[in-house]
Design a protein around this motif. Sequence first.
Motif, short mmCIF file in Angstrom:
data_model
loop_
_atom_site.label_atom_id
_atom_site.label_comp_id
_atom_site.label_asym_id
_atom_site.label_seq_id
_atom_site.Cartn_x
_atom_site.Cartn_y
_atom_site.Cartn_z
N UNK A 1 -7.38 -11.26 4.43
CA UNK A 1 -7.01 -11.97 3.20
C UNK A 1 -6.05 -11.18 2.33
N UNK A 2 -5.72 -9.96 2.69
CA UNK A 2 -4.85 -9.15 1.84
C UNK A 2 -3.49 -9.79 1.58
N UNK A 3 -2.88 -10.50 2.54
CA UNK A 3 -1.58 -11.12 2.23
C UNK A 3 -1.64 -12.13 1.08
N UNK A 4 -2.83 -12.62 0.76
CA UNK A 4 -2.96 -13.62 -0.29
C UNK A 4 -3.39 -13.03 -1.63
N UNK A 5 -3.66 -11.73 -1.66
CA UNK A 5 -4.12 -11.09 -2.89
C UNK A 5 -2.94 -10.56 -3.70
N UNK A 6 -3.07 -10.52 -5.02
CA UNK A 6 -2.01 -9.95 -5.85
C UNK A 6 -1.97 -8.44 -5.73
N UNK A 7 -0.83 -7.86 -6.08
CA UNK A 7 -0.70 -6.42 -6.13
C UNK A 7 -1.60 -5.88 -7.24
N UNK A 8 -2.31 -4.76 -7.06
CA UNK A 8 -2.25 -3.80 -5.95
C UNK A 8 -3.31 -4.04 -4.87
N UNK A 9 -4.08 -5.14 -4.99
CA UNK A 9 -5.21 -5.34 -4.08
C UNK A 9 -4.77 -5.65 -2.66
N UNK A 10 -3.49 -6.00 -2.49
CA UNK A 10 -2.97 -6.29 -1.16
C UNK A 10 -2.39 -5.06 -0.49
N UNK A 11 -2.61 -3.89 -1.07
CA UNK A 11 -1.99 -2.67 -0.58
C UNK A 11 -3.02 -1.65 -0.12
N UNK A 12 -2.52 -0.53 0.38
CA UNK A 12 -3.41 0.54 0.85
C UNK A 12 -4.15 1.21 -0.30
N UNK A 13 -3.78 0.93 -1.55
CA UNK A 13 -4.49 1.48 -2.70
C UNK A 13 -5.92 0.93 -2.77
N UNK A 14 -6.13 -0.22 -2.13
CA UNK A 14 -7.47 -0.82 -2.08
C UNK A 14 -7.88 -1.04 -0.62
N UNK A 15 -7.64 0.00 0.19
CA UNK A 15 -8.01 -0.08 1.61
C UNK A 15 -9.51 -0.23 1.78
N UNK A 16 -10.27 0.51 0.97
CA UNK A 16 -11.73 0.53 1.13
C UNK A 16 -12.30 -0.68 0.40
N UNK A 17 -12.29 -1.81 1.09
CA UNK A 17 -12.76 -3.07 0.52
C UNK A 17 -12.99 -4.07 1.66
N UNK A 18 -13.81 -5.06 1.41
CA UNK A 18 -14.03 -6.13 2.38
C UNK A 18 -13.19 -7.33 1.94
N UNK A 19 -11.93 -7.33 2.40
CA UNK A 19 -10.99 -8.37 2.03
C UNK A 19 -10.60 -9.19 3.27
N UNK A 20 -11.59 -9.79 3.87
CA UNK A 20 -11.37 -10.66 5.01
C UNK A 20 -12.44 -11.74 4.98
N UNK A 21 -12.25 -12.76 5.83
CA UNK A 21 -13.30 -13.77 5.95
C UNK A 21 -13.32 -14.33 7.36
N UNK A 22 -14.50 -14.60 7.90
CA UNK A 22 -14.59 -15.33 9.17
C UNK A 22 -14.54 -16.83 8.91
N UNK A 23 -13.83 -17.54 9.77
CA UNK A 23 -13.74 -19.00 9.67
C UNK A 23 -14.11 -19.60 11.03
N UNK A 24 -14.98 -20.60 11.07
CA UNK A 24 -15.42 -21.17 12.35
C UNK A 24 -14.28 -21.79 13.17
N UNK A 25 -14.47 -21.71 14.49
CA UNK A 25 -13.53 -22.33 15.44
C UNK A 25 -14.34 -22.85 16.62
N UNK A 26 -13.96 -24.04 17.10
CA UNK A 26 -14.61 -24.62 18.28
C UNK A 26 -13.56 -25.28 19.17
#
Length: 443
Positions: free
Chosen positions: A281-306
Amino acid sequence: MVWRKVSDNRWEHLANTFDAYFIFTEKLSADLCGGREHYVLFSTLKLEISIPNVESALRYAWKQIRYEQPQLAATVEGMAKVYEVPDEKGLEQWLASTFIVSQASDAEELYRSVTPIKQATLYYLPNSSELAFRAHHHSIDGTGVFLFWHSYLSAVANPLKQIKFGDEPARLNPSVEEALGYPEEPTQAHSEEAAALLGSYAEGLPGIGPVSKLGEAPVGNCHNTELVFSAETTEALVKACKDKGITMTAAIHAAYIITLTRHADPKSKLGEYVTTSQFNLRPYLPDPYNSSKYAVAVYYTPIPYKVGLPNSYWDVAKSLQDYYQSTFKGNAVPLELVGPLARLSFNFTQTPEYLSIPMSKDALVSSLGIVERYVQREYGSGIKVKDIKMGIDIIMGMSFFFAYTFRDQLRLVYSFNDGYEEAKNIQTYMEEVQSILIEELLA
């Protein structure tokens, strides 16, 4: 929920998205498996390093990263993350317990002997010129690990002249919802949409899976089996994917699904493949949260697929291409669903209905892309990154299948537990994925 100051030196954050799910899973596996925690990330770097006082420089950079990204040193109490500003004694205790110089011959030997950790830990292996990083999944995700390596090696190459702890809590990471500016309480419409997504996924479980003793045998040893493609084959596969209008991620995932159909457990639900794939999800976050300055974070999500089975490779690949390209980029799933989907998933895992569903035995597929988008090959004039590897501890639950490219070579890593699956079978799956890719894309 935001980080809250509860005393002069203590800050707390109640886990309320996918970090809550990981905390719950880690605690459950630790209780059942002698303290061993499910989904602890393990990543290694092979370095060529020529700087003065290597060990001291690496140790100082570890302290610097804690200062720059304090959530690195957060611990868990109940369902809350806790960060404490250290005094001099506390800082030295943290360094002594989390920066470890190992005399193991290499990272593989180290991995076979590691013990449970309380918080993120860095190992320096002078005998093999390697670094190893271990961290709980409640504190970081796969892309975050690569971004961490960039931040850390940058700190080694460019150390701060002075580090004075006290102001670092201002840099504690917000949740995805906070970073995006969404309210913690979702709308009724978003709650219903998230529930429909989760319900559709749950109905398809456990889906198709290979022969496995998961749920029937005691836990064994964790492994991260790697298969590396040549640069020439990787280049040819990348070109073929571009020519055929699909991404490498879709191509690799489709090859894994076809491999599963060849080795499916007859007791599996053979008419459908169901999973949750991982979206950064980092590409969708504003600066600086989309950068390596906030590497230590859970900024992703699983989405179902079938997808229905049996099916051809190309039908599956095209289905995956649409899924990966349209889920967030095409706004098929609004970002506002990330929070409510996480909370619903966490609540669902604690219900009798969830516990009655057979465990999925196939691996979760995680494509991390081109590593050089996050990690440079060189830092300063004395640090070269020769190799990189990602893995994860499998204690209970599904295995993991990582795919990424570094130094122009595609790398596949299958993380599994030998109490449930045999190493020779894992090797077979990986080699068949490779064969399918070559046959379908290069023949």
